[in-house]
Design a protein around this motif. Structure first.
Motif, PDB file in Angstrom:
ATOM      1  N   THR A 133      41.052  52.350  15.017  1.00 20.83           N
ATOM      2  CA  THR A 133      41.681  51.700  13.963  1.00 20.83           C
ATOM      3  C   THR A 133      42.539  52.757  13.263  1.00 20.83           C
ATOM      4  O   THR A 133      42.217  54.223  13.429  1.00 20.83           O
ATOM      5  CB  THR A 133      41.059  50.948  12.848  1.00 20.83           C
ATOM      6  OG1 THR A 133      39.974  51.940  12.443  1.00 20.83           O
ATOM      7  CG2 THR A 133      40.035  49.968  13.427  1.00 20.83           C
ATOM      8  N   TYR A 134      43.387  52.339  12.268  1.00 23.88           N
ATOM      9  CA  TYR A 134      43.978  53.347  11.416  1.00 23.88           C
ATOM     10  C   TYR A 134      42.724  54.068  10.646  1.00 23.88           C
ATOM     11  O   TYR A 134      43.222  55.393  10.388  1.00 23.88           O
ATOM     12  CB  TYR A 134      45.161  52.724  10.327  1.00 23.88           C
ATOM     13  CG  TYR A 134      46.366  52.501  11.094  1.00 23.88           C
ATOM     14  CD1 TYR A 134      47.313  53.354  10.930  1.00 23.88           C
ATOM     15  CD2 TYR A 134      46.730  51.598  11.874  1.00 23.88           C
ATOM     16  CE1 TYR A 134      48.609  53.260  11.436  1.00 23.88           C
ATOM     17  CE2 TYR A 134      47.965  51.281  12.529  1.00 23.88           C
ATOM     18  CZ  TYR A 134      49.002  52.269  12.335  1.00 23.88           C
ATOM     19  OH  TYR A 134      50.036  52.230  12.834  1.00 23.88           O
ATOM     20  N   THR A 167      51.139  49.758  17.068  1.00 19.77           N
ATOM     21  CA  THR A 167      49.840  50.458  17.803  1.00 19.77           C
ATOM     22  C   THR A 167      50.557  51.103  19.131  1.00 19.77           C
ATOM     23  O   THR A 167      51.421  50.614  19.447  1.00 19.77           O
ATOM     24  CB  THR A 167      49.204  49.100  18.342  1.00 19.77           C
ATOM     25  OG1 THR A 167      48.491  48.128  17.330  1.00 19.77           O
ATOM     26  CG2 THR A 167      48.005  49.437  19.182  1.00 19.77           C
ATOM     27  N   SER A 181      46.643  49.291   5.535  1.00 18.29           N
ATOM     28  CA  SER A 181      46.028  48.313   6.799  1.00 18.29           C
ATOM     29  C   SER A 181      45.030  49.138   7.575  1.00 18.29           C
ATOM     30  O   SER A 181      45.185  49.372   8.721  1.00 18.29           O
ATOM     31  CB  SER A 181      47.126  47.876   7.722  1.00 18.29           C
ATOM     32  OG  SER A 181      48.144  47.220   7.209  1.00 18.29           O
ATOM     33  N   ARG A 235      43.646  47.913  10.961  1.00 22.73           N
ATOM     34  CA  ARG A 235      44.590  47.586  12.147  1.00 22.73           C
ATOM     35  C   ARG A 235      44.447  48.482  13.088  1.00 22.73           C
ATOM     36  O   ARG A 235      43.895  49.813  12.927  1.00 22.73           O
ATOM     37  CB  ARG A 235      46.004  47.409  11.551  1.00 22.73           C
ATOM     38  CG  ARG A 235      47.096  47.246  12.460  1.00 22.73           C
ATOM     39  CD  ARG A 235      48.409  47.159  11.988  1.00 22.73           C
ATOM     40  NE  ARG A 235      48.673  46.158  10.939  1.00 22.73           N
ATOM     41  CZ  ARG A 235      49.694  45.935  10.134  1.00 22.73           C
ATOM     42  NH1 ARG A 235      50.741  46.792  10.042  1.00 22.73           N
ATOM     43  NH2 ARG A 235      49.572  45.011   8.972  1.00 22.73           N
ATOM     44  N   GLN A 255      54.907  43.295  14.620  1.00 23.82           N
ATOM     45  CA  GLN A 255      53.916  44.135  15.082  1.00 23.82           C
ATOM     46  C   GLN A 255      53.932  44.499  16.363  1.00 23.82           C
ATOM     47  O   GLN A 255      53.538  43.782  17.444  1.00 23.82           O
ATOM     48  CB  GLN A 255      52.278  43.217  14.920  1.00 23.82           C
ATOM     49  CG  GLN A 255      52.121  43.188  13.268  1.00 23.82           C
ATOM     50  CD  GLN A 255      51.807  44.478  12.762  1.00 23.82           C
ATOM     51  OE1 GLN A 255      51.218  45.503  13.250  1.00 23.82           O
ATOM     52  NE2 GLN A 255      52.674  44.724  11.691  1.00 23.82           N
TER      53      GLN A 255
END
Length: 494
Positions: free
Chosen positions: A33-34, A212, A19, A22, A185
């Motif tokens: 983001t990742y 997150t 991901s 994400r 999530q």
């Protein structure tokens, strides 16, 4: 979370590859983001290698509490080095002792902490930036390699460095990812300092689970809790019982918060019950127990507002690949219901204390009761017939205040460096449901309390400075010549 990884570095990299777009980290204005997080981590590892940092080297980290702290930590781990958090705001002598003990190869510092870090590392301080690009050739840490070292209060006045291996960090983070973050999530709040092992829950497990991290800048506790509770993004929050008590006095701004993880000290059932009632039973509350030597958390219990009848919430039962036994005064394992000192074992255990074989040997027992290795927690614990554990108190001269472990001897040693203090004793006092640190100091001639408090502040973190302090010319003693603690405590009650 799959169990085929051996360290958090590889597990987080795998999540990022699945991901990449994400959001991994945010702070209310900036997101990362990742993919961006892993790219920045590679830049950090490249910079460390160019400065001669090798696998197994210690790297102290003096980092701002912001979104860039996390890729910096991953960069240290990716190069196979060991991160050692320091706080440049702590008394310089204490920080110097930490740097000297770990023989740090370098210090990775944020720009506004760079000058402070240079006081301890001189030319070995590296400015955190994300320039350059690193190929994906970082070494994969072995499970037996050290991941980080956290320095805790020591009874001799010298901080103790607790070494945590990758296998222990991964075992905890994998369990926590599956327990706290697997069902959706989630967004977790990161608000506590890196020098506090409690904080590891808010970094590695959510990233392994693809969740997150929402970073909150550190401020006064009540303001931080208010900001977190007002943030509709946050679904998982870890906090101490003292923080939970503060939160109970604040409005419930929304229903998005789903799970509280409470750790760091004894959780009173009434405080947990207030939080549960306030959320109309919608909030899951988990009590997590674990000394630093057992890698963040080694036992847990889901609070049940209707079923809990004891004053304290149970410590619960061990996490995956971890066990616990109680040893009584006759040095026998407590079978069934009973009371004794808690010993823990399994993948959770630290490697020991850096550079202190004697302390390691005293705390970690080898080949006892057919168990390869045990850690002596010093906690007096009651076990019920269902093998749930309940905290009863400490068996040594140590307490936890707002989640910070404090050895009385550490504070007493600092007080005795004052030229007029020739004897002193620390003790635990109670303020409502919470512990406070008290001290009675014997002096050669009159001094103001404020002078001694200021003396302690220059030598100890603020969390270790007694909140109640008095001065006398002689400590009260009983007929055997020992300090009469009952008289001391009576002095503070009067």
């Amino acid at each position: 979370m799959s169990d085929h990884f051996k360290n958090v570095v590889d597990a987080i990299a795998a999540t990022a590859s699945l991901s990449p777009e994400r959001v991994a980290i945010c702070d209310g204005t900036t997101t990362m983001t990742y993919a961006e997080m892993m790219e920045r981590a590679s830049c950090v590892s490249l910079k460390l290698r160019r400065h001669g940092v090798l696998p197994g080297d210690c790297v102290t980290v003096a980092l701002d509490h912001d979104i860039y702290m996390i890729p910096a930590l991953l960069g240290v781990l990716r190069v196979g080095a060991i991160f050692v958090p320091i706080d440049v705001g702590h008394p310089p002598e204490r920080t110097k002792a930490i740097v000297a003990t770990c023989n740090a190869k370098a210090c990775l510092a944020s720009s506004n902490l760079f000058d402070g870090a240079q006081l301890f590392h001189a030319d070995a301080t590296i400015l955190l930036d994300f320039n350059g690009h690193a190929p994906s050739d970082d070494s994969t840490p072995d499970p037996c390699d050290s991941a980080y070292i956290l320095f805790t209060s020591g009874s001799t006045g010298k901080p103790k460095g607790v070494k945590i291996a990758h296998r222990s960090l991964y075992n905890y983070a994998r369990w926590a990812a599956n327990t706290y973050f697997k069902d959706g999530q989630h967004v977790t709040a990161l608000h506590s300092p890196l020098t506090f092992d409690f904080t590891m829950t808010c970094i590695f497990p959510p990233l392994m689970a693809g969740s997150t991290i929402r970073v909150f800048h550190r401020s006064e506790q009540a303001f931080t809790m208010r900001d977190i509770l007002k943030c509709p993004e946050v679904t998982v929050l870890k906090l101490t019982p003292a923080m939970l008590a503060v939160s109970n006095e604040l409005p419930l701004y929304h229903d998005n918060l789903k799970r509280l993880i409470v750790g760091g000290e004894d959780l009173k059932a009434e405080i947990a019950r207030q939080a549960a009632n306030k959320s109309r039973g919608l909030l899951e509350i988990i009590n997590e127990y674990g000394p630093t030597e057992a890698t963040v958390g080694c036992m847990y219990h889901r609070f049940d507002s209707e079923a809990e009848v004891a004053p304290s919430v149970p410590l619960g039962k061990p996490i995956d690949n971890t066990g616990a036994v109680l040893i009584d005064q006759d040095n026998k394992i407590v079978a069934g219901a009973g009371e004794g000192e808690l010993f823990v074992f399994g993948e959770c255990l630290a490697e020991g204390y850096l550079g202190d074989a004697g302390a390691t040997e005293r705390a970690f027992r080898e080949d006892v009761f057919g168990i390869k290795r045990l850690y002596k927690t010093g906690d007096l614990v009651y076990q019920d017939i269902d093998c749930n554990y309940f905290f009863r108190g400490r068996m040594d001269r140590q307490i936890k205040i707002r989640g910070h472990r404090i050895e009385f001897g550490d504070v007493e040693s600092a007080a005795l460096t004052h030229p007029l203090v020739y004897d002193c004793i620390c003790f635990e006092t109670k303020n409502s449901d919470f512990s406070e640190l008290g001290m009675l100091a014997a002096v050669l001639s009159s001094i103001e309390k404020s002078e001694l408090v200021e003396h302690l502040r220059t030598r100890l973190p603020q969390s270790m400075v007694p909140s109640r302090l008095d001065i006398c010319f002689d400590l009260p003693r009983n007929q055997n010549g020992k300090v009469d603690l009952a008289t001391v405590l009576g002095k503070f009650r009067s």
